[in-house]
Design a protein around this motif. Sequence first.
Motif, short mmCIF file in Angstrom:
data_model
loop_
_atom_site.label_atom_id
_atom_site.label_comp_id
_atom_site.label_asym_id
_atom_site.label_seq_id
_atom_site.Cartn_x
_atom_site.Cartn_y
_atom_site.Cartn_z
N HIS A 454 0.82 -1.22 0.00
CA HIS A 454 0.00 0.00 0.00
C HIS A 454 0.85 1.27 0.00
O HIS A 454 0.43 2.32 -0.50
CB HIS A 454 -0.93 0.01 1.23
CG HIS A 454 -2.06 -0.95 1.12
ND1 HIS A 454 -2.81 -1.39 2.20
CD2 HIS A 454 -2.61 -1.61 0.03
CE1 HIS A 454 -3.73 -2.25 1.80
NE2 HIS A 454 -3.61 -2.39 0.47
N SER A 455 2.05 1.19 0.57
CA SER A 455 2.90 2.39 0.66
C SER A 455 3.52 2.78 -0.68
O SER A 455 4.09 3.85 -0.83
CB SER A 455 4.01 2.16 1.70
OG SER A 455 4.86 1.09 1.28
N GLU A 456 3.37 1.87 -1.70
CA GLU A 456 4.01 2.12 -2.98
C GLU A 456 3.04 2.54 -4.07
O GLU A 456 3.45 2.84 -5.19
CB GLU A 456 4.75 0.85 -3.43
CG GLU A 456 5.84 0.41 -2.46
CD GLU A 456 6.47 -0.92 -2.88
OE1 GLU A 456 6.05 -1.45 -3.94
OE2 GLU A 456 7.37 -1.40 -2.18
N HIS A 494 -12.91 -10.92 5.11
CA HIS A 494 -11.74 -10.62 5.93
C HIS A 494 -10.49 -11.25 5.33
O HIS A 494 -10.01 -12.30 5.79
CB HIS A 494 -11.97 -11.12 7.37
CG HIS A 494 -13.08 -10.40 8.07
ND1 HIS A 494 -12.96 -9.14 8.58
CD2 HIS A 494 -14.37 -10.78 8.34
CE1 HIS A 494 -14.09 -8.76 9.13
NE2 HIS A 494 -14.99 -9.75 8.99
N CYS A 495 -10.02 -10.66 4.27
CA CYS A 495 -8.85 -11.18 3.55
C CYS A 495 -7.64 -11.27 4.45
O CYS A 495 -6.76 -12.14 4.25
CB CYS A 495 -8.52 -10.29 2.36
SG CYS A 495 -9.93 -9.98 1.26
N GLU A 502 1.76 -7.41 2.15
CA GLU A 502 2.99 -7.56 1.38
C GLU A 502 2.69 -8.23 0.04
O GLU A 502 3.21 -7.83 -0.99
CB GLU A 502 4.00 -8.41 2.16
CG GLU A 502 4.49 -7.76 3.46
CD GLU A 502 5.28 -6.49 3.18
OE1 GLU A 502 5.89 -6.38 2.09
OE2 GLU A 502 5.30 -5.59 4.05
N THR A 503 1.82 -9.31 0.08
CA THR A 503 1.49 -10.01 -1.16
C THR A 503 0.26 -10.88 -0.95
O THR A 503 0.02 -11.37 0.14
CB THR A 503 2.67 -10.89 -1.64
OG1 THR A 503 2.26 -11.60 -2.82
CG2 THR A 503 3.10 -11.90 -0.58
N PHE A 504 -0.52 -11.11 -2.03
CA PHE A 504 -1.68 -12.01 -1.99
C PHE A 504 -1.27 -13.45 -2.17
O PHE A 504 -1.96 -14.38 -1.76
CB PHE A 504 -2.68 -11.62 -3.09
CG PHE A 504 -3.66 -10.58 -2.66
CD1 PHE A 504 -3.64 -9.31 -3.20
CD2 PHE A 504 -4.63 -10.89 -1.71
CE1 PHE A 504 -4.57 -8.37 -2.80
CE2 PHE A 504 -5.55 -9.94 -1.30
CZ PHE A 504 -5.52 -8.66 -1.84
#
Length: 510
Positions: A454-456, A494-495, A502-504
């Motif tokens: 999200h920060s990118e 609620h993923c 960081e990654t799915f």
Amino acid sequence: MFTAISPAIAGKLDLILMPGPVIEGHAEFEEKCESCHETLKKADQVERCLSCHDHEDIAKDIETGKGFHGRLDPDQAKNCKRCHTEHKGREKDIINLDSESFDHNQTDFELRGSHKALACQLCHTQEYKKYSQAPSLCFDCHESDDTHQGKLGEECDTCHNEESWRKQTFDHDLDTEYPLTGKHRDLDCKLCHADEHYKNTPKECIGCHLINDAHNGRYGRVCAKCHGTDEWKELVFNHRTDTEFPLLGRHKDVPCDTCHKKGPFEKKLGKACFSCHEKDDVHKGRNGEKCKDCHTVDSWTKVKFDHGNDANFPLEGKHKDLVCSACHRSVAMDDLEEAECITCHRAIDVHKNELGEDCGYCHNEQGWNVKLFFEHDITRFPLIGIHSVTACESCHLNAEFQQTESACLSCHEDDEPHEGRMGEKCGECHNPNAWLLWTFDHDNQTDFPLEGKHSEIYCEQCHRTDLTVHKQSANHCYGCHRGDDIHRGGFGRHCDRCHSTETFEDPVIR
């Protein structure tokens, strides 16, 4: 015993005893010894010589102490035969004058100058029987040399001397009432004394220089008031001490005729500048007649009036180049009692008096738009960052500064890349230093800290609608990633139970 000798016998005896013939001049007395001698009385010999009619002048010289014989030692003067010995023959020269050794200075005519080199016979000619009869006056010998032809008299030594005719001893300064000064010293006498007329020669300048009078008599006949004898062009008239109007500055170089146009200087002229320079007054009388209040005698264009000291309004910047009439429109120059900018510049006030009358608060004399200074920080909109170097007109599109909006979008609407989707409060993210240096802290300013991937991502990837709506956006995964759910809702919303930010792809079951 001896007896007295009779005169007859004595006469014959003298002839018998005579030592020799006498000179030709005494021949008639040769047989008359008693004419010169008295038997047995030699003491009377001198008196008999001097009593002779031909020697009376010598006797007189001895008596008066004059002439050659009068200057001899008394004993020598009374012993004639010491120099003049007779009875040596008819042809004998008993005068015994040696022209080489004879001291002419012992006579009444001392030889000086050119006379010393002359031969005796040039002055002692056959015309004169005796040497003492030669003339002693200049004119006696030099009459034929007199270039003045007798007009100046016979006293040549008044002007000339024995050294040379051309070396004159006449002293015009001492011997006349007209001393020669300046150029007069070098003049030939004939230039003033025409035809050798020396008496009644005029002493006034005009007597000789009338034909040289460049003023044609307009300034009178007393030339010496202004001119000297050294040089006509070097005036001796002192305008400073001789008049009440000293010549200063450019006045020194002005010809007299420029001011004194109508004749003698005795006619007084006005001393005020305006009396001569009225026609030169470029102000056409509007500034009055006291020219010297501003101008000097050195130059009209060099004004001495100090506007700062004399009018309490220093002329600086553009004001220096203005002509007086640009501000002073009256003759008296006192029409501007107030030295405020607005007094002259009200008509060109682009602010229409909206900012008051203190123009100097922002502007200066260098130019209306040159080096403006305004303390923007005391307004509602301090200038920070890039704003501090931005030209005023970039924000203030007209001179009505107080009406300018202070919101960012009022100026930067065209620069806004979000197309309004982020709202109008640009300052929540951006700062005045640069658009790209935005400072929005998602972690602290929202309820959704940006972590992991999200920060990118860009803001627009999540916030796709108006900022007002963005604030109400879901802050859970499913709100943004519904389309990415490969489970198609089978495991709920609620993923974060299995996945991280960081990654799915690498689920972590918690």
